[in-house]
Design a protein around this motif. Structure first.
Motif, PDB file in Angstrom:
ATOM      1  N   LEU A 288      48.658  27.864  35.212  1.00  0.00           N
ATOM      2  CA  LEU A 288      48.118  26.759  34.421  1.00  0.00           C
ATOM      3  C   LEU A 288      46.600  26.672  34.597  1.00  0.00           C
ATOM      4  O   LEU A 288      45.855  26.531  33.626  1.00  0.00           O
ATOM      5  CB  LEU A 288      48.776  25.430  34.819  1.00  0.00           C
ATOM      6  CG  LEU A 288      48.285  24.219  34.014  1.00  0.00           C
ATOM      7  CD1 LEU A 288      48.587  24.385  32.524  1.00  0.00           C
ATOM      8  CD2 LEU A 288      48.895  22.915  34.532  1.00  0.00           C
ATOM      9  N   GLY A 289      46.149  26.787  35.843  1.00  0.00           N
ATOM     10  CA  GLY A 289      44.709  26.711  36.118  1.00  0.00           C
ATOM     11  C   GLY A 289      43.925  27.778  35.368  1.00  0.00           C
ATOM     12  O   GLY A 289      42.914  27.487  34.713  1.00  0.00           O
ATOM     13  N   VAL A 290      44.394  29.025  35.447  1.00  0.00           N
ATOM     14  CA  VAL A 290      43.618  30.094  34.817  1.00  0.00           C
ATOM     15  C   VAL A 290      43.727  30.050  33.287  1.00  0.00           C
ATOM     16  O   VAL A 290      42.776  30.403  32.584  1.00  0.00           O
ATOM     17  CB  VAL A 290      43.990  31.499  35.361  1.00  0.00           C
ATOM     18  CG1 VAL A 290      43.665  31.588  36.854  1.00  0.00           C
ATOM     19  CG2 VAL A 290      45.442  31.869  35.112  1.00  0.00           C
ATOM     20  N   TYR A 323      45.234  37.624  34.440  1.00  0.00           N
ATOM     21  CA  TYR A 323      46.190  36.551  34.153  1.00  0.00           C
ATOM     22  C   TYR A 323      45.745  35.523  33.109  1.00  0.00           C
ATOM     23  O   TYR A 323      46.493  35.233  32.172  1.00  0.00           O
ATOM     24  CB  TYR A 323      46.618  35.876  35.460  1.00  0.00           C
ATOM     25  CG  TYR A 323      47.431  36.807  36.335  1.00  0.00           C
ATOM     26  CD1 TYR A 323      48.563  37.438  35.832  1.00  0.00           C
ATOM     27  CD2 TYR A 323      47.054  37.087  37.647  1.00  0.00           C
ATOM     28  CE1 TYR A 323      49.309  38.310  36.616  1.00  0.00           C
ATOM     29  CE2 TYR A 323      47.801  37.955  38.439  1.00  0.00           C
ATOM     30  CZ  TYR A 323      48.928  38.566  37.917  1.00  0.00           C
ATOM     31  OH  TYR A 323      49.663  39.425  38.686  1.00  0.00           O
ATOM     32  N   GLY A 324      44.518  34.969  33.278  1.00  0.00           N
ATOM     33  CA  GLY A 324      44.084  33.933  32.319  1.00  0.00           C
ATOM     34  C   GLY A 324      43.981  34.466  30.900  1.00  0.00           C
ATOM     35  O   GLY A 324      44.585  33.926  29.960  1.00  0.00           O
ATOM     36  N   PRO A 325      43.231  35.557  30.708  1.00  0.00           N
ATOM     37  CA  PRO A 325      43.054  36.082  29.348  1.00  0.00           C
ATOM     38  C   PRO A 325      44.354  36.579  28.704  1.00  0.00           C
ATOM     39  O   PRO A 325      44.575  36.336  27.520  1.00  0.00           O
ATOM     40  CB  PRO A 325      42.069  37.236  29.526  1.00  0.00           C
ATOM     41  CG  PRO A 325      41.416  37.001  30.835  1.00  0.00           C
ATOM     42  CD  PRO A 325      42.357  36.220  31.674  1.00  0.00           C
ATOM     43  N   GLU A 422      40.121  30.746  46.979  1.00  0.00           N
ATOM     44  CA  GLU A 422      41.063  29.700  47.370  1.00  0.00           C
ATOM     45  C   GLU A 422      41.392  28.739  46.231  1.00  0.00           C
ATOM     46  O   GLU A 422      42.489  28.178  46.195  1.00  0.00           O
ATOM     47  CB  GLU A 422      40.477  28.879  48.527  1.00  0.00           C
ATOM     48  CG  GLU A 422      40.335  29.626  49.846  1.00  0.00           C
ATOM     49  CD  GLU A 422      39.024  30.395  49.978  1.00  0.00           C
ATOM     50  OE1 GLU A 422      38.357  30.640  48.943  1.00  0.00           O
ATOM     51  OE2 GLU A 422      38.659  30.754  51.111  1.00  0.00           O
ATOM     52  N   THR A 423      40.429  28.514  45.335  1.00  0.00           N
ATOM     53  CA  THR A 423      40.679  27.530  44.272  1.00  0.00           C
ATOM     54  C   THR A 423      41.465  28.146  43.114  1.00  0.00           C
ATOM     55  O   THR A 423      41.959  27.413  42.254  1.00  0.00           O
ATOM     56  CB  THR A 423      39.373  26.916  43.733  1.00  0.00           C
ATOM     57  OG1 THR A 423      38.638  27.917  43.029  1.00  0.00           O
ATOM     58  CG2 THR A 423      38.527  26.309  44.839  1.00  0.00           C
ATOM     59  N   GLY A 424      41.540  29.466  43.064  1.00  0.00           N
ATOM     60  CA  GLY A 424      42.335  30.154  42.050  1.00  0.00           C
ATOM     61  C   GLY A 424      41.701  30.186  40.678  1.00  0.00           C
ATOM     62  O   GLY A 424      41.754  31.192  39.981  1.00  0.00           O
ATOM     63  N   ALA A 425      41.136  29.062  40.270  1.00  0.00           N
ATOM     64  CA  ALA A 425      40.547  28.954  38.934  1.00  0.00           C
ATOM     65  C   ALA A 425      39.206  28.216  39.034  1.00  0.00           C
ATOM     66  O   ALA A 425      38.880  27.641  40.080  1.00  0.00           O
ATOM     67  CB  ALA A 425      41.495  28.196  37.999  1.00  0.00           C
ATOM     68  N   ILE A 426      38.475  28.237  37.944  1.00  0.00           N
ATOM     69  CA  ILE A 426      37.149  27.607  37.870  1.00  0.00           C
ATOM     70  C   ILE A 426      37.264  26.095  38.108  1.00  0.00           C
ATOM     71  O   ILE A 426      38.122  25.437  37.528  1.00  0.00           O
ATOM     72  CB  ILE A 426      36.520  27.892  36.499  1.00  0.00           C
ATOM     73  CG1 ILE A 426      36.232  29.396  36.362  1.00  0.00           C
ATOM     74  CG2 ILE A 426      35.246  27.071  36.287  1.00  0.00           C
ATOM     75  CD1 ILE A 426      35.889  29.853  34.947  1.00  0.00           C
ATOM     76  N   PRO A 474      44.180  17.227  45.171  1.00  0.00           N
ATOM     77  CA  PRO A 474      44.870  18.510  44.971  1.00  0.00           C
ATOM     78  C   PRO A 474      44.797  18.946  43.502  1.00  0.00           C
ATOM     79  O   PRO A 474      44.646  18.100  42.621  1.00  0.00           O
ATOM     80  CB  PRO A 474      46.318  18.188  45.359  1.00  0.00           C
ATOM     81  CG  PRO A 474      46.459  16.713  45.239  1.00  0.00           C
ATOM     82  CD  PRO A 474      45.106  16.109  45.451  1.00  0.00           C
ATOM     83  N   TRP A 475      44.880  20.250  43.256  1.00  0.00           N
ATOM     84  CA  TRP A 475      44.842  20.768  41.888  1.00  0.00           C
ATOM     85  C   TRP A 475      45.867  21.902  41.774  1.00  0.00           C
ATOM     86  O   TRP A 475      46.191  22.527  42.785  1.00  0.00           O
ATOM     87  CB  TRP A 475      43.422  21.221  41.530  1.00  0.00           C
ATOM     88  CG  TRP A 475      42.920  22.393  42.334  1.00  0.00           C
ATOM     89  CD1 TRP A 475      42.916  23.692  41.982  1.00  0.00           C
ATOM     90  CD2 TRP A 475      42.359  22.347  43.675  1.00  0.00           C
ATOM     91  NE1 TRP A 475      42.392  24.472  42.994  1.00  0.00           N
ATOM     92  CE2 TRP A 475      42.044  23.686  44.035  1.00  0.00           C
ATOM     93  CE3 TRP A 475      42.100  21.327  44.595  1.00  0.00           C
ATOM     94  CZ2 TRP A 475      41.484  24.009  45.272  1.00  0.00           C
ATOM     95  CZ3 TRP A 475      41.543  21.663  45.827  1.00  0.00           C
ATOM     96  CH2 TRP A 475      41.236  22.973  46.148  1.00  0.00           C
ATOM     97  N   PRO A 476      46.382  22.152  40.569  1.00  0.00           N
ATOM     98  CA  PRO A 476      47.535  23.069  40.451  1.00  0.00           C
ATOM     99  C   PRO A 476      47.290  24.482  40.978  1.00  0.00           C
ATOM    100  O   PRO A 476      48.195  25.082  41.553  1.00  0.00           O
ATOM    101  CB  PRO A 476      47.801  23.101  38.940  1.00  0.00           C
ATOM    102  CG  PRO A 476      47.266  21.809  38.425  1.00  0.00           C
ATOM    103  CD  PRO A 476      46.080  21.468  39.283  1.00  0.00           C
TER     104      PRO A 476
END
Ligand code: WTA
Length: 650
Positions: A288-290, A323-325, A422-426, A474-476
């Protein structure tokens, strides 16, 4: 703050509004829309994330709860089932994207290959069948040590399809680094290639794997892709050719659904102690994050040709090459080699020939392009570009302005994106078409993210004051733990400032609330956009038979951001000399990889220490930067050590 080692001196005041033309077509086109959505994301986070998760992800079974939060452990979208590879591939089949290019690959020698979504899906299905035929199953670990070729993405997606946890090891790492990582996660399989092309030469990947294998007992098989055709050893029974396995593999593979929190990958990153940390990401929250950031930060459209220059060995390559794109149905450009091969205009040539519209790279690369000169850029038109991005380290305003003028022709918004493995996404970023940008600032938080700048007691500091950069909610796509070491996970990120996630970075917030990240405040350096733990380099140096003690610090460097300076004390009776310096540099390259090679080695009779025996790095930093030793030296055990160090030649 007294102990914040990095003070911000930037007082940049230029502001760039999103160009009207861009705004008109943007996925999110107004500041008011951003504010409204952001407010909802922090005021009613569960409602917000639930809606986003339903909108962006393809579920086989709906989740029962959005967030279960028992600090510092989170479970997102519990009870939900999905398959990540299905989200990246199968969902595009039977739509207008089925025959769209998923990956346009250009090898360094100039070979070009395109894989449509349909073709990529087929390759991934086949490779998933290969993995199953070797007995790999959900929860097993597999290491991927490959060049930047489409098969690297195929391997990742096939692992994800089965729930096999992958750990990608950057192709520039040495056999020692492979050994440590493979042993830490007990990988059953290594997927590699004979070699990869870099500046016209072959990087011998299988050779490095072979040197690690005698000490990696968990590995049962090695799958080898033939990329360069260089001669390699193949151990019968253990080593298998990619093409042989694929030739026999069925091309359909039914993806099973996995629970939201199914481990997806481990990625090792530098920390302030010697051992790399295995950052663990899981399935649904990460995806979801990416996916959301790809849509809003890169303003992705179906017609885009999107190019992120990161290697898959780093988190940027995971989140924003693969993954994101792909989950967003993008056309991803993938380039194997060096930016200056055969000439320093290779990137600009690629952009023109393939019609790249979105370009995402690192400040260190931008500084290299600046140094190589505008002539190389000006040989090309760059008319297709519409959006530029940066990641990996703070971008100095001068480099930002050059990027804006010379590459973006003042037409393309720049997104300076702050985030971490660690944050996985922006996490902090402008949205193009929305956020006015200031050169050098990553600007404002993404949806659901609540960063703060705090002092050592965790209190928010006033505007324009430096402090520790933390995330308070927290964030996903957050890391779930460190593989095999939950205690270290708690200690590293959650204990210094109770109740918040400590990033390890220093920052300030300006009067408009914009964040300015100034860099790491722990013993981790950012060299050419890569995090390198000084402790890792020190332990590599000390593993050499001539070395008694070593301390590594950073010195500012125009091109790389920071350069590594090693102070080395030799064992009694070992004569110092230029040849030994070179030997030590090569030793570090062998132990970790060339990226960690010290730029300078200085031999020292002793290192400055406190009475309790702690090396005073602050003093070494000052000496490394060529300046005087300022500040308090009263805790120093023996000041003559400092005088000797200053006199010692480089
Ligand atoms: C730094 C890379 C300033 C920061 C995605 C962070 C940045 C570390 C930026 C993470 C940026 C990354 N501005 N600093 N836009 N992006 N950093 O884990 O120090 O390789 O903590 O992840 O890079 O590096 P990592």
């Amino acid at each position: 703050m007294t102990d914040l080692t990095i003070t911000s001196v930037s007082r940049e005041s230029r502001i760039f509004k999103p160009p009207a033309e861009f705004k008109g077509q943007a996925n999110l086109g107004s500041f008011a829309a951003y504010r409204k959505l952001y407010a909802e994301s922090v005021n009613a986070p569960e409602k917000f994330w639930a809606r986003q998760a339903k909108e962006h992800l393809l579920w086989r079974k709906p989740f029962k709860s959005v967030l279960r939060w028992k600090l510092p452990h989170s479970k997102w979208f519990s009870g939900g089932y999905l398959n990540l590879s299905e989200n990246c591939l199968d969902r595009h089949l039977g739509t207008h994207r089925e025959n769209k290019a998923a990956i346009i690959f250009e090898g360094e020698p100039g070979d070009i290959r395109t894989l449509t979504y349909r073709q990529l899906h087929r390759e991934v299905c086949k490779f998933a069948n290969v993995l199953e035929s070797l007995g790999l199953k959900k929860g097993d670990r597999a290491a991927i040590y490959m060049p930047m070729v489409p098969e690297a993405a195929v391997a990742m997606l096939a692992c994800a399809r089965l729930g096999v946890v992958h750990t990608v090891i950057f192709g520039g790492f040495s056999s020692e680094a492979i050994k440590d990582r493979v042993n830490d996660c007990q990988a059953r399989l290594i997927i590699t290639a004979d070699g990869g092309w870099r500046r016209g030469r072959i990087i011998e990947l299988k050779g490095s794997v072979d040197r690690a294998l005698p000490n990696t007992p968990s590995v049962e098989h090695v799958i080898v892709l033939r990329r360069c055709g260089n001669e390699i050893a193949m151990a019968a029974g253990r080593d298998l050719w990619w093409h042989d396995l694929m030739a026999r593999a069925p091309d359909l593979h039914k993806a099973r659904a996995h629970e939201s929190e199914t481990p997806l990958f481990i990625l090792y990153t530098s920390g302030s102690t010697g051992k790399p940390k295995g950052v663990l990401h899981t399935t649904a929250g990460y995806l979801l994050g990416v996916t959301m950031t790809t849509k809003y930060v890169f303003d992705l459209k179906d017609a885009d040709i999107y190019w992120c220059t990161a290697d898959i060995g780093w988190v940027t390559g995971h989140s924003y090459v693969v993954y994101g794109p792909l989950a967003s149905g993008a056309t991803v450009l993938m380039y194997e080699g060096a930016p200056n091969h055969p000439e320093p205009d290779r990137f600009w040539d690629i952009i023109d020939r393939h019609g790249v519209t979105i370009f995402y790279t690192a400040p260190t690369a931008i500084r290299a392009f600046m140094r190589w000169g505008d002539d190389y850029v000006n040989r090309h038109r760059l008319r297709s570009l519409r959006l530029l991005g940066t990641v990996g380290e703070p971008i100095n305003p001068e480099a930002w302005m050059w990027y804006h003028r010379t590459i973006g022709k003042k037409r393309c918004p720049i997104v300076d994106t702050w985030w971490q493995t660690e944050t996985g996404a922006i996490m902090v970023t402008p949205l193009p078409g929305v956020t006015p940008t200031k050169p050098g600032s990553a600007t404002l938080p993404f949806f659901g993210i609540v960063p703060k700048v705090v002092d050592e007691a965790g209190h928010e500091v006033p505007r324009n004051t430096g402090g520790r950069f933390v995330l308070t909610r927290p964030w996903p796509s957050m890391l779930r733990t460190l593989w095999g070491d939950d205690e270290r996970f708690k200690r590293q990120y959650w204990s210094e400032l109770p109740g918040m996630y400590f990033t390890g970075d220093g920052a300030r917030q300006d009067k408009d609330g914009y964040f300015w990240i100034v860099g790491r405040i722990d013993d981790v350096l950012n060299v050419a956009g890569h995090r390198i733990g000084t402790a890792e380099v020190e332990s590599a140096l000390v593993s050499h038979h001539s070395v008694a003690e070593a301390a590594v610090v950073g010195r500012p460097d125009d091109l790389k951001g920071q350069a590594l300076v090693a102070f080395v004390t030799l064992k009694a009776g070992i004569p110092p000399g230029g040849a030994l310096k070179e030997e030590l540099r090569n030793h570090v390259a062998k132990e970790i990889g060339s990226l960690a090679k010290p730029d300078t080695i200085r031999f020292a009779a002793g290192l400055p220490k406190t009475r309790s025996g702690k090396i005073m790095r602050r003093i070494l930093k000052e000496i490394a930067a060529g300046g005087d030793v300022k500040g308090d030296t009263t805790t120093l055990e023996d000041f003559s050590v400092v005088a000797t160090l200053q006199q010692a030649e480089e």
